[in-house]
Design a protein around this motif. Structure first.
Motif, mmCIF file in Angstrom:
data_model
loop_
_atom_site.group_PDB
_atom_site.id
_atom_site.type_symbol
_atom_site.label_atom_id
_atom_site.label_comp_id
_atom_site.label_asym_id
_atom_site.label_seq_id
_atom_site.Cartn_x
_atom_site.Cartn_y
_atom_site.Cartn_z
ATOM 1 N N GLU A 1 -10.793 22.241 34.899
ATOM 2 C CA GLU A 1 -10.077 23.274 35.646
ATOM 3 C C GLU A 1 -10.300 24.646 35.018
ATOM 4 O OE1 GLU A 1 -6.126 22.150 36.506
ATOM 5 O OE2 GLU A 1 -5.506 24.138 37.171
ATOM 6 N N ARG B 1 -7.445 26.474 47.242
ATOM 7 C CA ARG B 1 -8.022 26.693 48.578
ATOM 8 C C ARG B 1 -9.540 26.575 48.575
ATOM 9 N NH1 ARG B 1 -8.438 27.217 53.222
ATOM 10 N NH2 ARG B 1 -8.157 28.969 54.610
ATOM 11 N N TRP C 1 -11.317 25.159 45.984
ATOM 12 C CA TRP C 1 -11.655 24.246 44.885
ATOM 13 C C TRP C 1 -13.055 23.688 45.015
ATOM 14 C CZ3 TRP C 1 -8.478 22.918 40.770
ATOM 15 C CH2 TRP C 1 -8.896 21.863 39.980
ATOM 16 N N GLN D 1 -15.608 24.568 46.875
ATOM 17 C CA GLN D 1 -16.711 25.549 46.841
ATOM 18 C C GLN D 1 -16.999 25.968 45.405
ATOM 19 O OE1 GLN D 1 -14.347 27.662 50.094
ATOM 20 N NE2 GLN D 1 -16.264 28.764 50.087
ATOM 21 N N PHE E 1 -6.088 16.640 37.017
ATOM 22 C CA PHE E 1 -7.337 17.230 37.482
ATOM 23 C C PHE E 1 -8.038 16.274 38.442
ATOM 24 C CE2 PHE E 1 -10.604 20.363 36.985
ATOM 25 C CZ PHE E 1 -11.778 19.684 37.216
ATOM 26 N N ARG F 1 -6.433 16.216 41.745
ATOM 27 C CA ARG F 1 -6.774 17.387 42.568
ATOM 28 C C ARG F 1 -8.142 17.232 43.202
ATOM 29 N NH1 ARG F 1 -5.122 23.044 39.734
ATOM 30 N NH2 ARG F 1 -2.889 22.728 39.630
ATOM 31 N N ILE F 2 -9.086 16.749 42.415
ATOM 32 C CA ILE F 2 -10.439 16.540 42.942
ATOM 33 C C ILE F 2 -10.387 15.579 44.122
ATOM 34 C CG2 ILE F 2 -12.670 15.494 42.467
ATOM 35 C CD1 ILE F 2 -12.589 18.116 41.217
ATOM 36 N N ILE G 1 -11.551 17.204 52.750
ATOM 37 C CA ILE G 1 -12.857 17.532 53.300
ATOM 38 C C ILE G 1 -13.444 16.337 54.037
ATOM 39 C CG2 ILE G 1 -15.237 18.084 52.674
ATOM 40 C CD1 ILE G 1 -13.832 19.662 50.296
ATOM 41 N N SER H 1 -16.145 26.249 55.607
ATOM 42 C CA SER H 1 -14.734 26.404 55.247
ATOM 43 C C SER H 1 -13.903 26.538 56.506
ATOM 44 C CB SER H 1 -14.563 27.645 54.373
ATOM 45 O OG SER H 1 -14.597 28.814 55.174
#
Lengths: 333, 688
Positions: free
Chosen positions: A171, A295, A297, A299, B5, B8-9, B16, B203
């Motif tokens: 991170e 938002r 992440w 990219q 972490f 989050r990934i 996506i 995006s």
């Protein structure tokens, strides 16, 4: 005593056995190959060499390629860069050979077969022999198509091999990247708004709008009820998270500049567009802002991963250059 | 990796990969075939997206020979609003680049479509290092240097892969020992894909969409049979299927190979082909009516055409293919529609030296409107399959790598050095800036836009950006004053009927079809304000009881005549007080016969405005609005100046073209009326 003597005999026999000697000798060679002597031994034995000489003819050739591509002569800085690229490609090619990347590469295999086919009939349709013939003639080293594929493959491999001490992307890496590239992750102002439209730009239309504005205020109409009193607008009457380009597209130039400063929750004064008059009610404003990490992440992760691949390649290239003796004829100009 | 972490990934990737956004139960009406974030700007009533589906860059042999050096990456940047360099009028071998082009408004989507037949040769000659096998071939040297001249180079390069009737093959140096053109072509194809990916906004902002594509350039004996091949997503064919792979002009083989290598490859690939320039497709003994739309061999071929080709590029830089009328002769190609004297080229083949074709001899089915009519007449022969059921788009066909550059006011040309201003530009007087493709889609993403193209909810423009809606049904309130003033008229349009590109719903007994049509003028930009609308017409085509095709053009709202004061001819300023910002009406076909197949499409006409040539001529101090004699006097001065500057050869007189008008030319005038054409709505009797 006799047992001790028997044991000593066994040990002596073991130590003098050819098998053990072979084992020890092999271990010694293995250990030597891991150190500097091993590197020297390896270099001496692979036949690719560690000397690179860049001739003036080659530099001139590269300059001509630049001229053909860009329509002008390269300046001195670009010439240096061109020479550097030629050297790096040669290094990558040789390293690719050392890693034997050509052994199972389908594109290279196909190319060698094609080259071998031209060399004679004796091989009679045997792909293995075509490859062998091409290699025998050194075409695996000189053919530009193969060289290009080898260079590309080595770049990819070098980009994927972690450097010593390298830690996985975390991170902190992503936050650092975001802080260093704020312009890349930035969102312009957006609006949620609803609008009342009166078609026509003549004074009568403006007068009608003024009357409606008074009615809206007097009757305390909700925005949704108010817009019903106007004329239908083909591009829609309510917009969500629309930016300046979207507003220009649907209302014409200059409209966004008139609405971007409007306060939330109030009707505007009459605003003209390419189509007529509008009262605009901004429901929500999304100010211009940097995008938060969550938002973007994915990219940023991809961007950091790409950067890391590039760093690995650059680090490896620096190390490899240190192993080569590089000379440039005429200083590279 | 720390647990938080990692979580989050995983969360980011799941958003996506699932593509579900905030509302996990929302499913859009189009298939999702790729991984991307859902668009935050989604409208179930759809939005208009402006794009270009026909663009050439330096990867095309002809563009490169014209000293264009803008590659696909740069073309996408241009579409987003960045400036690009263009070659000067005397440029050769890419030098010098003396001009700058830039569009005033970015596009929403773009497909770069370079000529696929010569990808390998172009890769070898222009993008590979010296020493690459084939690099030193004479043809390569000529391409890089531009010598002897661009026209000769294009012909040399184009003959074997593109222009032959009896097959197609690579350039001669490709069969030399060690040269591998097919392998090198893959490199260029990968670059094209990389450019599309790099510029595609995945995006939730959805600011710009790209499509991977190429042009299939079949042009036997200069008869244009070109198609743009557009892929839905990043799953594309391993190598383009070009005119070389089909061994010459063989469109059914193109479709067959696309089916095998894309649709049925199991990779998620989807593709459509968009034909263009039927106006230049000529004719043969086998296809006397026109070569672009021949009678299919059988029902299977008819079905294949209908499947692969939902759209036709009806307007672009090499003229309009809607219909054809010669105002000097006072007649048209199966039409009396005088507004068909719009951007017509004198010949019927893609050859600048092609013969002038008199209107009475012009292959009628080279015009799309006639093909649409014939398609309905042919359908019974193919089990009810209409082989020519095309929706409409426009595009530019720029060979400058400058997509969407369709404004008349500052058009720099589309073909590099060959039309650099002003003498060489006006020498190509019959050409134009081209048009735009407009798609009604829920959001700006590949799946949404491609789906809209498949269902033909599209329209084409001649280069401007009016907004046009067109619906057909049986239950619309015929009181236009009522429906056109309803806030929910678009919702009503969908609820009670079908949008452009569709078949009418099943017949309602005792009711005629009704059409709701509405248009907003192009808002323009601060520099170039839009032109007010003049009128909306509905064009009806049908097959009568005797099996003969018929057509009728009706003005349904607005002014059906030019008023005369729309433009200030002194400075080309458009009069904003003449015409309409918006038009809307409901029209009922009172002559409807439920036994007869028919189509209807809307044509939205703007008020007259100055043509690009008028701006160019005035810049060169030649005024097209003067009398012919005065104009020619000015042209003589300008011609001599261009000769003296070495821009054109002695004895040539390009500026004489500035003096074309209604009295001396079949279609070129100082003023034009920009327009938009909606995809048709069909009435099929078998649908009930």
């Amino acid at each position: 005593m006799f047992q001790r003597m028997a044991e000593k005999s066994k040990i002596k026999a073991f130590l003098t056995s050819p098998l053990v000697h072979f084992f020890l000798l092999g271990s010694l060679i293995f250990l030597l190959q891991q150190g500097p002597l091993g590197a020297w031994l390896g270099r001496k034995s692979d036949g690719l060499g560690y000397e690179i000489h860049l001739s003036q003819a080659r530099i001139n050739e590269a300059k001509r390629e630049f001229l053909n591509q860009w329509g002008r002569q390269p300046d001195s800085g670009e010439v240096q860069e061109i020479a550097n690229q030629v050297v790096e490609e040669e290094i990558l090619f040789r390293q690719a050979k050392r890693y034997r990347l050509d052994q199972n590469h389908p594109g290279i295999r196909r190319r060698l077969i094609q080259l071998g086919e031209y060399l004679g009939e004796a091989s009679q349709g045997d792909p293995g022999k075509y490859i062998q013939n091409a290699r025998t003639l050194g075409l695996d080293q000189s053919d530009p198509v193969i060289r290009r594929q080898m260079v590309t493959a080595m770049k990819e491999l070098a980009g994927q091999m972690p450097l010593q001490g390298e830690k996985p992307i975390g991170e902190a890496d992503l936050k650092k990247y975001l802080s260093e590239h704020p312009d890349h992750f930035h969102q312009g102002m957006r609006l949620d708004f609803i609008h009342l439209f009166i078609r026509g730009k003549e004074s009568a239309a403006r007068g009608r709008l003024d009357l409606l504005a008074k009615k809206i205020s007097r009757d305390s109409l909700s925005p949704e009820a108010a817009v019903q009193m106007g004329d239908p607008f083909l591009n829609g009457r309510e917009f969500s998270q629309i930016d300046s380009m979207g507003v220009q597209k649907f209302f014409g130039s200059g409209f966004f500049e008139q609405v971007e400063g409007l306060p939330e929750g109030r009707w505007s004064l009459p605003i003209a567009s390419s189509y007529g008059w509008h009262l605009v009610y901004v429901k929500k404003r999304y100010p211009e802002r940097p995008l938060e990490l969550a938002r973007v992440w994915n990219q940023i992760f991809l961007a950091v991963a790409r950067d890391r691949q590039q760093q690995r390649l650059q680090s490896r290239m620096a190390l490899w250059k240190g192993e080569y003796s590089i000379s440039v004829e005429g200083g590279g100009g | 990796m720390k647990p938080a972490f990692a979580i989050r990934i995983a969360a980011a990737l799941s958003v996506i990969f699932l593509g579900l956004g905030c509302n996990s139960s929302f499913i859009p009406p189009f298939a999702i075939t790729e991984i991307r974030e859902p668009c935050s700007n989604y409208d179930p009533l759809k939005q208009p997206f402006f794009g270009d589906t026909h663009v050439h860059t330096s990867y095309s042999f002809d563009a490169y020979s014209l000293s264009v050096r803008n590659d696909p990456f740069q073309a996408y940047e241009f579409a987003k609003g960045m400036p690009l360099p263009l070659p000067g009028p005397t440029a050769q071998g890419g030098m010098p680049q003396t001009r700058i082009a830039q569009i005033g408004r970015p596009l929403d989507f773009l497909a770069v479509t370079d000529h696929s037949e010569l990808f390998g040769e172009m890769q070898i000659c222009t993008l590979s290092p010296e020493g690459t096998p084939g690099y030193d071939a004479l043809l390569c040297q000529q391409m890089r240097t531009g010598l002897p001249n661009a026209g000769a180079i294009a012909l040399e390069w184009g003959f074997n892969p593109i222009l032959r009737e009896d097959g197609a093959g690579p350039l001669p140096f490709c069969i030399k020992e060690g040269v591998d053109c097919p392998a090198m072509a893959i490199g260029m194809w990968l670059d094209i894909q990389a450019a599309a990916e790099a510029h595609y906004d995945r995006s939730s902002n959805c600011t710009f969409t790209t499509f991977v594509g190429y042009e299939y350039t079949s042009q036997p004996s200069f008869n244009n049979l070109h198609r743009n091949v557009i892929f839905r997503n990043a799953n594309v064919v391993p190598t383009p299927i070009s005119n070389v792979e089909t061994n010459g002009p063989n469109i059914p083989v193109l479709w067959q190979l696309l089916r095998e290598n894309c649709l049925e490859a199991g990779t998620g690939c989807d593709v459509l082909t968009i034909p263009h320039n039927s106006n230049l497709s000529g004719s043969t003994a086998e296809a006397p009516l026109g070569r672009m739309f021949p009678d299919p061999q059988n029902a299977a071929e008819a079905e294949e055409r209908a499947s692969f080709e939902p759209l036709v590029e009806m307007y672009q830089h090499k003229g309009s293919s809607e219909c054809r009328y010669d105002r000097l002769a006072g007649m048209g190609a199966q039409t009396v529609d005088e507004l068909c004297a719009f951007e017509q080229l004198p010949t019927d083949v893609l050859n600048p030296l092609g013969p002038v074709i008199p209107i009475e001899s012009f292959p009628t089915r080279d015009m799309v409107r006639n093909a649409l009519k014939d398609g309905m007449a042919l359908a019974p022969q193919y089990g009810g399959i209409n082989p020519f059921k095309y929706g409409f788009v426009g595009s530019t066909d720029t060979h400058n790598g400058t997509p969407g550059n369709s404004a008349e006011q500052n058009w720099p040309g589309h073909a590099g050095s060959t039309d650099a201003p002003y003498a060489k530009l006006v020498d190509g007087i019959y050409l134009s800036p081209g048009g735009l493709a407009v798609v009604w889609a829920e959001e700006n993403s590949r799946d949404a836009i491609f789906s809209a193209m498949r269902r033909k909810e599209t329209y084409g423009t001649s280069g401007t950006r009016p907004i046009v809606r067109f619906f057909g049904g049986y239950e619309y309130n015929t009181q236009a004053a009522v429906l056109c003033n309803q806030q929910d008229r678009v919702q009503v349009g969908y609820d009670l009927g079908v949008p452009m590109g569709s078949d009418l719903p099943p017949l309602v007994a005792g009711k005629n079809p009704r059409f709701l049509v509405a248009a907003l003028m192009d808002a323009g930009t601060e520099e170039f304000p839009g032109t007010p609308l003049q009128q909306i017409q509905i064009i009806k085509g049908w097959v009568d009881a005797e099996g003969q095709t018929q057509e009728k053009v009706l003005s349904v709202v607005g002014n059906d005549n030019v008023q005369g004061n729309e433009v200030d001819t002194a400075n080309c300023a458009v009069n904003p007080n003449v015409g309409f910002e918006e038009l809307c009406t409901v029209w009922e076909d009172s002559e409807f016969d439920p036994q007869l197949p028919a189509f209807y499409y809307a044509r939205v006409m703007e008020n007259p405005s100055c043509r690009w040539s008028t701006f160019a001529c005035k810049a060169a101090e030649v005024d097209p609005f003067l009398s012919e004699t005065e104009c020619l006097n000015q042209a003589a001065v300008a011609n001599q100046k261009a000769v003296d500057e070495g821009i054109v050869a002695a004895g040539t007189d390009p500026f004489n073209n500035c003096c074309f008008n209604e009295s001396n030319n079949a279609s070129v005038s100082p003023l034009i009326q920009e327009r938009a054409w909606t995809s048709p709505i069909w009435y099929v009797p078998e649908n009930g």
